[in-house]
Design a protein around this motif. Structure first.
Motif, short mmCIF file in Angstrom:
data_model
loop_
_atom_site.label_atom_id
_atom_site.label_comp_id
_atom_site.label_asym_id
_atom_site.label_seq_id
_atom_site.Cartn_x
_atom_site.Cartn_y
_atom_site.Cartn_z
N GLY A 3 -4.99 18.97 -2.85
CA GLY A 3 -4.98 17.71 -2.11
C GLY A 3 -3.69 16.94 -2.22
N HIS A 4 -2.71 17.53 -2.88
CA HIS A 4 -1.42 16.83 -3.06
C HIS A 4 -0.70 16.64 -1.72
N ARG A 5 -0.85 17.60 -0.84
CA ARG A 5 -0.19 17.49 0.47
C ARG A 5 -0.73 16.32 1.27
N GLU A 6 -2.02 16.05 1.16
CA GLU A 6 -2.60 14.91 1.86
C GLU A 6 -2.01 13.60 1.34
N ASN A 7 -1.79 13.53 0.04
CA ASN A 7 -1.20 12.32 -0.54
C ASN A 7 0.23 12.12 -0.05
N ALA B 232 0.82 -1.21 0.00
CA ALA B 232 0.00 0.00 0.00
C ALA B 232 0.86 1.26 0.00
N ALA B 233 1.94 1.25 0.76
CA ALA B 233 2.82 2.43 0.82
C ALA B 233 3.48 2.68 -0.53
N VAL B 234 3.93 1.62 -1.18
CA VAL B 234 4.55 1.77 -2.50
C VAL B 234 3.52 2.27 -3.52
N LEU B 235 2.34 1.71 -3.51
CA LEU B 235 1.30 2.15 -4.45
C LEU B 235 0.86 3.59 -4.19
N GLU B 236 0.76 3.98 -2.93
CA GLU B 236 0.40 5.36 -2.62
C GLU B 236 1.51 6.32 -3.06
N ALA B 237 2.76 5.92 -2.88
CA ALA B 237 3.87 6.75 -3.35
C ALA B 237 3.83 6.89 -4.88
N TYR B 238 3.54 5.80 -5.56
CA TYR B 238 3.43 5.84 -7.01
C TYR B 238 2.28 6.75 -7.45
N ALA B 239 1.13 6.61 -6.83
CA ALA B 239 -0.02 7.45 -7.17
C ALA B 239 0.28 8.92 -6.91
N VAL C 195 0.37 11.90 -9.74
CA VAL C 195 -0.43 13.12 -9.60
C VAL C 195 0.47 14.34 -9.71
N HIS C 196 1.60 14.33 -9.04
CA HIS C 196 2.50 15.47 -9.08
C HIS C 196 3.10 15.64 -10.47
#
Length: 152
Positions: free
Chosen positions: A120-124, A100-107, A111-112
């Motif tokens: 909402g980029h800061r929340e990601n 999940a951490a790797v996928l969230e980092a990729y997402a 986005v960036h």
């Protein structure tokens, strides 16, 4: 082989909050809850990836909370299978949170890369940080639980 008198068991009652690695339930719940909140409040650019992150954060939050409550209520007294259950739960959570951490980092990176000024980029970014912190805590708990399981 260990002798029957040297088995290591899970603590019960409020001793759970004073013993290592069981005290790690608290940061697991806190970091997992933060990941859950941050992903839920952020923009979802890739629903499939962030859906997995949401599933992992909610599942591990609930699993850790239930295990902590069961240990505090001493439900595991008199049964040696709880040490094995603890290892299985911590191993599963560590593996899930790593993915999940790797996928969230990729997402977050995608986005960036596509739109650096997206709201909402800061929340990601914060979700990525807390997901990796949760992964670290779950891995430490897994290693210590595995050592306890091997010595029991």
């Amino acid at each position: 082989m260990s002798s029957p008198g040297s088995t290591t068991s899970l603590p019960s009652g409020l001793a759970v909050l004073r013993t290592f690695p069981d005290v790690l339930f608290i940061p697991e719940i806190i970091f997992g809850g933060l990941v859950w909140i941050l992903v839920a409040s952020s923009k979802v650019p890739i629903p499939m990836l962030q859906g997995w992150v949401m599933f992992v954060s909610v599942f591990c939050f609930i699993m850790s909370t239930i295990l902590l409550c069961l240990y505090i209520c001493s439900v595991h007294r008199g049964s040696s299978s709880w040490v094995t259950l603890d290892v299985i739960c911590q191993s599963t959570a560590a593996l899930f949170y790593l993915s999940a951490a790797v996928l969230e980092a990729y997402a977050t990176h995608i986005v960036h890369f596509v739109d650096p000024l997206v709201a909402g980029h800061r929340e990601n970014i914060a979700a990525v940080v807390f997901a990796f912190l949760a992964t670290l805590v779950y891995v430490i708990h897994k290693v210590c639980s595995t050592l306890r399981w091997k010595s029991s």
